[in-house]
Scaffold this motif. Structure first.
Motif, mmCIF file in Angstrom:
data_model
loop_
_atom_site.group_PDB
_atom_site.id
_atom_site.type_symbol
_atom_site.label_atom_id
_atom_site.label_comp_id
_atom_site.label_asym_id
_atom_site.label_seq_id
_atom_site.Cartn_x
_atom_site.Cartn_y
_atom_site.Cartn_z
ATOM 1 N N THR A 111 0.862 -1.186 0.000
ATOM 2 C CA THR A 111 0.000 0.000 0.000
ATOM 3 C C THR A 111 0.892 1.228 0.000
ATOM 4 O O THR A 111 1.891 1.261 0.722
ATOM 5 C CB THR A 111 -0.898 0.006 1.258
ATOM 6 N N PRO A 112 0.559 2.240 -0.794
ATOM 7 C CA PRO A 112 1.428 3.433 -0.834
ATOM 8 C C PRO A 112 1.684 3.979 0.559
ATOM 9 O O PRO A 112 0.782 4.063 1.393
ATOM 10 C CB PRO A 112 0.624 4.418 -1.680
ATOM 11 N N LEU A 113 2.936 4.346 0.805
ATOM 12 C CA LEU A 113 3.344 4.835 2.115
ATOM 13 C C LEU A 113 3.096 6.331 2.244
ATOM 14 O O LEU A 113 3.370 7.105 1.320
ATOM 15 C CB LEU A 113 4.839 4.569 2.328
ATOM 16 N N LEU A 114 2.606 6.713 3.408
ATOM 17 C CA LEU A 114 2.509 8.122 3.743
ATOM 18 C C LEU A 114 3.877 8.555 4.255
ATOM 19 O O LEU A 114 4.387 8.012 5.242
ATOM 20 C CB LEU A 114 1.443 8.318 4.821
ATOM 21 N N ILE A 115 4.493 9.531 3.587
ATOM 22 C CA ILE A 115 5.832 9.979 3.961
ATOM 23 C C ILE A 115 5.710 11.306 4.701
ATOM 24 O O ILE A 115 5.104 12.257 4.214
ATOM 25 C CB ILE A 115 6.731 10.160 2.720
ATOM 26 N N ALA A 116 6.315 11.349 5.898
ATOM 27 C CA ALA A 116 6.228 12.550 6.739
ATOM 28 C C ALA A 116 7.622 13.008 7.124
ATOM 29 O O ALA A 116 8.611 12.277 6.995
ATOM 30 C CB ALA A 116 5.401 12.249 7.994
ATOM 31 N N ILE A 117 7.682 14.236 7.592
ATOM 32 C CA ILE A 117 8.920 14.783 8.134
ATOM 33 C C ILE A 117 8.565 15.813 9.186
ATOM 34 O O ILE A 117 7.516 16.460 9.106
ATOM 35 C CB ILE A 117 9.805 15.398 7.032
ATOM 36 N N ASP A 118 9.401 15.925 10.176
ATOM 37 C CA ASP A 118 9.222 16.953 11.205
ATOM 38 C C ASP A 118 10.095 18.135 10.791
ATOM 39 O O ASP A 118 11.239 18.250 11.217
ATOM 40 C CB ASP A 118 9.639 16.400 12.573
ATOM 41 N N GLY A 119 9.541 18.991 9.944
ATOM 42 C CA GLY A 119 10.311 20.102 9.384
ATOM 43 C C GLY A 119 9.647 21.430 9.663
ATOM 44 O O GLY A 119 9.121 22.068 8.742
ATOM 45 N N GLU A 120 9.672 21.857 10.915
ATOM 46 C CA GLU A 120 8.982 23.096 11.282
ATOM 47 C C GLU A 120 9.572 24.306 10.577
ATOM 48 O O GLU A 120 8.861 25.255 10.249
ATOM 49 C CB GLU A 120 9.042 23.301 12.797
ATOM 50 N N TRP A 121 10.896 24.312 10.387
ATOM 51 C CA TRP A 121 11.510 25.431 9.651
ATOM 52 C C TRP A 121 12.134 24.939 8.357
ATOM 53 O O TRP A 121 13.148 25.423 7.894
ATOM 54 C CB TRP A 121 12.505 26.190 10.515
ATOM 55 N N GLY A 122 11.463 23.957 7.753
ATOM 56 C CA GLY A 122 11.883 23.466 6.455
ATOM 57 C C GLY A 122 12.678 22.183 6.537
ATOM 58 O O GLY A 122 13.014 21.686 7.611
ATOM 59 N N LEU A 123 12.988 21.632 5.380
ATOM 60 C CA LEU A 123 13.710 20.368 5.335
ATOM 61 C C LEU A 123 15.119 20.490 5.878
ATOM 62 O O LEU A 123 15.732 19.493 6.288
ATOM 63 C CB LEU A 123 13.747 19.847 3.897
ATOM 64 N N GLY A 124 15.655 21.724 5.891
ATOM 65 C CA GLY A 124 16.978 21.935 6.463
ATOM 66 C C GLY A 124 17.035 21.610 7.942
ATOM 67 O O GLY A 124 18.126 21.443 8.499
ATOM 68 N N MET A 125 15.892 21.527 8.601
ATOM 69 C CA MET A 125 15.848 21.139 10.008
ATOM 70 C C MET A 125 16.353 19.706 10.180
ATOM 71 O O MET A 125 16.843 19.344 11.252
ATOM 72 C CB MET A 125 14.410 21.274 10.520
ATOM 73 N N ARG A 126 16.230 18.887 9.121
ATOM 74 C CA ARG A 126 16.589 17.481 9.209
ATOM 75 C C ARG A 126 17.682 17.066 8.224
ATOM 76 O O ARG A 126 18.392 16.089 8.476
ATOM 77 C CB ARG A 126 15.344 16.616 8.946
ATOM 78 N N LEU A 127 17.814 17.771 7.118
ATOM 79 C CA LEU A 127 18.652 17.290 6.029
ATOM 80 C C LEU A 127 19.833 18.210 5.762
ATOM 81 O O LEU A 127 19.707 19.442 5.837
ATOM 82 C CB LEU A 127 17.820 17.161 4.749
ATOM 83 N N ASP A 128 20.956 17.611 5.433
ATOM 84 C CA ASP A 128 22.113 18.413 5.061
ATOM 85 C C ASP A 128 21.897 19.040 3.680
ATOM 86 O O ASP A 128 21.006 18.627 2.924
ATOM 87 C CB ASP A 128 23.391 17.565 5.071
ATOM 88 N N SER A 129 22.670 20.055 3.378
ATOM 89 C CA SER A 129 22.669 20.760 2.080
ATOM 90 C C SER A 129 21.352 21.448 1.746
ATOM 91 O O SER A 129 21.134 21.856 0.607
ATOM 92 C CB SER A 129 23.080 19.818 0.937
ATOM 93 N N VAL A 130 20.441 21.578 2.724
ATOM 94 C CA VAL A 130 19.190 22.315 2.525
ATOM 95 C C VAL A 130 19.165 23.495 3.483
ATOM 96 O O VAL A 130 19.411 23.339 4.686
ATOM 97 C CB VAL A 130 17.948 21.424 2.751
ATOM 98 N N ILE A 131 18.875 24.678 2.957
ATOM 99 C CA ILE A 131 18.858 25.901 3.765
ATOM 100 C C ILE A 131 17.565 25.956 4.577
ATOM 101 O O ILE A 131 16.474 25.769 4.040
ATOM 102 C CB ILE A 131 18.976 27.143 2.866
ATOM 103 N N SER A 132 17.697 26.243 5.867
ATOM 104 C CA SER A 132 16.529 26.324 6.744
ATOM 105 C C SER A 132 15.893 27.711 6.685
ATOM 106 O O SER A 132 16.569 28.721 6.458
ATOM 107 C CB SER A 132 16.926 26.025 8.194
ATOM 108 N N LEU A 133 14.595 27.746 6.922
ATOM 109 C CA LEU A 133 13.894 29.003 7.151
ATOM 110 C C LEU A 133 14.101 29.426 8.603
ATOM 111 O O LEU A 133 14.496 28.614 9.442
ATOM 112 C CB LEU A 133 12.405 28.839 6.870
ATOM 113 N N PRO A 134 13.803 30.673 8.937
ATOM 114 C CA PRO A 134 13.877 31.095 10.338
ATOM 115 C C PRO A 134 12.876 30.348 11.207
ATOM 116 O O PRO A 134 11.858 29.839 10.721
ATOM 117 C CB PRO A 134 13.531 32.588 10.276
ATOM 118 N N ARG A 135 13.157 30.290 12.514
ATOM 119 C CA ARG A 135 12.206 29.715 13.466
ATOM 120 C C ARG A 135 10.961 30.590 13.536
ATOM 121 O O ARG A 135 10.955 31.760 13.178
ATOM 122 C CB ARG A 135 12.831 29.614 14.853
#
Length: 990
Positions: A111-135
């Motif tokens: 069954t297709p997976l629901l993909i989530a992330i805890d990215g309150e200030w963008g994907l940069g909160m979790r991932l390298d090489s991605v620029i974060s937004l301000p808090r």
């Protein structure tokens, strides 16, 4: 016609027709949980393909990383293939690695997976090489809530590009505890209205990108000093305190159509005093409060079940079972997927929860998957992925930095620093390790300024020599405070030497301090003579601070939290700028007797409304009345249509029809008149160059407002675009939008953009008969809408939203509601049998306004009743609301007075007949004073304000549903007039 199907949910306390329980309310159905026949078919087919264990597993979300290697991937693969989990929550890693893993995991999942992330200030909160937004706290310092919308839009765009369907954002907690170790700068601030206002806009930004937003952490995690990751926080507040503060942003999020709400692991005895029972596993919190009293119909998800706030009491899957029994729909990060399934089956066998309840939630999750596009394969393209993710952030980061920066104090008047004044200035970056953007930008602006760095590694013994040198060699110093922690523990990581240096410089020489980061750290520098809160420590914020210091940027930010007695919430020096957005209080509802009205008399309104529905005058309505600025009557009746499937709620949004003329166009004209940008004796030709050369060019604005300029009543534009078979001309309309056919007229009906020019030409070529006197005309206000756009340089919908609706907190009011709200919240109008030939819902009922693209001066505005009441109360207040002036009082008096010798009209506003009730029927009510002003709408709406009685009356219905304007029973039965007269009767029976 698209048939909306809504999944029923257990545990809801629904408001009965015509009544509003003391606490219960009915929220809208989020867009992600509405279904047409295709969605229902997909959900049912997938559901039937699953066995019982697999159905339970659809409710489970497990942890995934893209930086933990092969063993971790094997573990996730096993949970997908063997345990058939419903989704993954990605944490640390990299964007390309995550994309590749997502593609792989989706390929092996039944069954297709629901993909989530805890990215309150963008994907940069979790991932390298991605620029974060301000808090969020930085966004909360800005006074423009459109920034929150833009931030949400960026979050949604990033998620969509990376194949993420759910972002656990925004944080809707009110951070009123400075020592909060877990929320803090994740919150928009300490003021509930600011948190709600910003949070709602961020929700809309995320969900407009077809990504599920998640409001968290219900019922409010802001007033805690314990980290629920490590232990269970306890909140000792009364239920009344929670209602008035912590719950407020969540109520607003529900009204705005939030798709999901996350439960916090908090122990709150006022909600549930059962020992060792956090709100996340409390039936009283989830079902009784959130789903019941607050009427929430979206997906309720737990906070991470691995957190110690719950894991210290339950583990092995039992925490998941407790959560499901409590009423949660999805289970995040349980200790074991297989253990959770087994524990839930044991709970079913014990009778704690039924299979029907479980299956209902499974279908709910599957429906969300369908609406997120998971009914079709989703393969993430990895080429240019990081560049694409970062491309949407740069401009917004700079904009937030400029609008949030806050000048808290400027006692020594150093800011702005002038060229070579003072003559010798130094700048010292305290806590920096390198020659950062702050120092470089200052040097570029003032090459004569000397720069210094004092690192966090330097000792208190090194402070005195630095202070002495700066005092002896320079006349002033700019202090930047950098590189400190975001959490309050250990003094935010600011060393004793750093604090001592800053404090001595502030005391011993002229100084201006800029604090880059969490503003709560300003508590150590509260005696500063000049200080700036800059909220973040990135290059963009540092450059904005330099612009402020040297007069290239006017500060507009306000402190979103209190940091010490000297610097409290809302402080900020804002010279020569527009007034800040308001921290508005919701309208207060009181007992009628408190303002001298008889409650028993008001019950006659209930009878009139029920009679209206029974006799087919309208299928439902909302009626709101205010006296002396307080709500004395606010009830909903009936349903959206005569099928009785969807009840009217207090969140229901109605097509206002001609009420648009006053609540959008006239309001705008009044504001421009206030500002001296528009003259009532000016002509259409003065403001609309395309009118020049026609016989409409010399029509005075005053006469146009009064409907006595000689224009025809209306032009049936749609009749000119129909083919012989009655269908819209295929040369002018397409079933889909593209660059040529871009104007949405209705569902699957888009008009050629250039045809609008033909419509304006038809108005210019229409007959003109000034001698005819008063003739109520839509064309008058089509012209006025274009005048507003010509003067302001903005589309009418954007201008009124920015000038009135948004500052007044009128979240529901606006044009084109389908872009901001689920259809389930919008009342339908006509089942149109000509022109559009479909059920009209969320598109403007007026066919001319629809052909203009949903925005016109005469029609197109939608709203709920409470927001309209705010706008009318502002007028009744003489143009002020919440301490801010919107329109001059004398302007309101001018526009709402009788302004014509040949009609009853005011300027834009309708008024009572001059001999009201003396020679026939009363309008708008027999007892309405001559000061009364307002307007009615074709769809069955009205707004009236009587300054003499300090009365506001709002009536919203869709009397044209389903047959259109031929149903005149609302008019012939005098429903609105009779209801308004009851209000006067109640005033006279104290």
């Amino acid at each position: 016609m698209k048939q909306l199907l809504i999944l029923g949910l257990s545990g809801f306390m629904l408001a009965g027709s015509g009544s509003k329980p003391a606490l219960a309310q009915v929220g809208p159905v989020p867009k992600l949980l509405t279904a047409d026949a295709a969605a229902t078919h997909w959900v049912d087919s997938v559901f039937e393909s699953l066995n019982n264990d697999e159905r339970i597993a659809q409710l489970i979300m497990i942890r995934a990383h893209s930086n933990l290697g092969a063993d971790h991937v094997k573990k996730i693969t096993k949970d997908i293939e063997d345990n058939k989990v419903g989704g993954l929550i990605f944490f640390q890693g990299g964007p390309v690695r995550q994309a590749n893993l997502t593609n792989y995991y989706q390929s092996i999942s039944q069954t297709p997976l629901l993909i989530a992330i805890d990215g309150e200030w963008g994907l940069g909160m979790r991932l390298d090489s991605v620029i974060s937004l301000p808090r969020n706290l930085m966004i909360g310092a800005a006074q423009d809530s459109s920034l929150a919308y833009k931030a949400g839009k960026v979050l949604g765009q990033q998620c969509r590009r990376l194949g993420v369907h759910v972002d656990y954002a925004p944080d809707m907690d009110i951070n009123n505890n400075p020592n909060n170790p877990v929320i803090n700068d994740r919150s928009f601030g300490q003021d509930k209205t600011q948190v709600a206002r910003m949070g709602v806009e961020m929700i809309r930004g995320i969900q407009d990108q077809d990504v599920m937003a998640v409001a968290k952490h219900f019922p409010g995690h802001g007033d805690t000093d314990t980290d629920s990751h490590l232990d269970m926080p306890v909140i000792h507040k009364s239920r009344a305190q929670l209602d008035s503060l912590e719950l407020y942003p969540f109520r607003q999020a529900i009204k705005a159509g939030i798709a999901s709400i996350m439960m916090a692991h908090l122990y709150i005895p006022a909600i549930d005093s059962t020992p060792n029972t956090p709100t996340s596993i409390s039936h009283k919190a989830v079902v009784d409060l959130l789903k019941g009293e607050m009427g929430y119909k979206g997906i309720v998800i737990t906070d991470a079940l691995e957190m110690k706030g719950i894991a210290k009491f339950y583990t092995g899957g039992e925490e998941a079972a407790r959560s499901l029994v409590a009423g949660n729909d999805m289970l995040m990060l349980p200790s074991s997927a297989r253990g959770s399934v087994e524990a839930i089956k044991r709970a079913i066998r014990r009778g704690e929860i039924s299979w029907n309840e479980v299956n209902e939630r499974v279908k709910k999750v599957l429906l969300a998957k369908y609406n997120l596009g998971l009914n079709k394969p989703q393969v993430i393209e990895t080429a240019n992925l990081a560049a694409d993710l970062n491309a949407v952030t740069d401009t917004l980061i700079k904009e937030i930095g400029r609008q949030s920066i806050t000048l808290l104090k400027n006692d020594n008047q150093l800011i702005p620093f002038k060229q070579h004044t003072p003559a010798k200035v130094a700048v010292i970056a305290v806590g920096a390790d390198v020659n950062n953007a702050f120092l470089q930008s200052i040097k570029a602006t003032r090459p004569d300024i000397n720069t210094f760095i004092f690192t966090s590694r330097q000792s208190p013994a090194q402070v005195a020599p630095v202070v002495e040198r700066l005092k002896n060699e320079f006349q002033a110093v700019i202090i930047g405070v950098h590189n400190y922690g975001r959490r309050p523990g250990n003094n935010f990581g600011i060393s004793s030497a750093e604090r001592l240096l800053v404090q001595r410089l502030q005391q011993e020489m002229p100084s201006a301090t800029v604090v880059f980061g969490n503003p709560y750290a300003i508590q150590y520098f509260c005696d500063a003579p000049t200080i700036v809160a800059a909220y973040e420590d990135d290059d963009a914020t540092q450059k904005s601070a330099v612009q402020l210091l040297f007069g290239q940027l006017i500060p507009t930010g306000k402190l979103p939290v209190t940091v010490c007695p000297n610097f409290t919430y809302g402080m900020g020096i804002v010279p020569a700028t527009p007034p800040p957005a308001l921290a508005l209080q919701p309208l207060e509802e009181i007992a009628p007797a408190k303002v001298g009205m008889n409650a028993a008399t008001l019950t006659k309104i209930d009878i009139l409304a029920q009679d209206m529905i029974a006799k087919g005058a309208a299928p439902g309505c909302e009626i709101l009345a205010m006296k002396d600025g307080k709500i004395v009557y606010n009830k909903v009746f009936g349903h959206y249509d005569y099928s009785s499937n969807e009840p009217v709620t207090h969140s229901s949004i109605y097509d206002l029809a001609s009420v648009t003329k006053v609540c959008a166009t006239t309001m705008s004209v009044m504001k421009l008149y206030d500002e001296g940008k528009l003259s009532l004796d000016g002509t259409l030709g003065d403001y609309l160059p395309w009118v020049k050369g026609s016989n409409k060019a010399n029509l005075k604005i005053r006469d146009v407002l009064l409907h006595q300029a000689g224009l025809v009543s209306f032009i049936p534009f749609y009749q000119g675009v129909l083919m012989k078979n009655g269908a819209p001309d295929t040369a002018l309309f397409h079933s889909y939008a593209d660059s040529i056919y871009s104007r949405r007229v209705a569902e699957h009906l888009y008009m050629k953009d250039c045809y609008v020019d033909t419509m304006y030409q038809k108005i210019l070529e229409s007959s003109l008969k000034p001698q005819q006197g008063y003739v109520y005309s839509d064309n008058d206000f089509i012209f006025l809408g274009k005048v507003v756009e010509s003067i302001t340089g903005q589309k009418l919908n954007h201008y009124v939203r920015e000038t009135f609706y948004e500052p007044l907190g009128m979240n529901s009011t606006g044009f084109k509601p389908r872009e901001r709200f689920p259809l389930s919240q919008i009342a339908p109008t006509e089942s149109e049998r000509s022109f559009r030939m479909q059920w009209i819902r969320g598109d403007v009922h007026d066919p001319g306004a629809a052909m203009f693209g949903g925005v016109a001066g005469h029609a197109g505005l939608f709203s709920n009743a409470e927001d309209l009441a705010v706008l009318m109360q502002m007028l009744l207040n003489g143009g002020t609301y919440g301490g801010q002036r919107f329109i001059k009082e004398e302007t309101i008096k001018l526009f709402t007075a009788y302004n014509s010798n040949i009609s009853r009209r005011g300027l834009g506003f309708d008024k009572p007949e001059k001999n009201n009730g003396k020679h026939g029927e009363a309008y708008p009510a027999k007892s309405a004073s001559s000061l009364t002003f307002g307007h009615t709408g074709f769809t069955g709406t009205c707004i009236w304000v009587d300054p003499q009685s300090k009365l506001v009356f709002i009536f919203l219905s869709n009397r044209v549903c389903p047959a259109g304007g031929d149903n005149k029973k609302l008019i012939t039965m005098h429903v609105r007039e009779n209801i308004m007269e009851v209000l006067y009767e109640a005033m006279n029976q104290k």
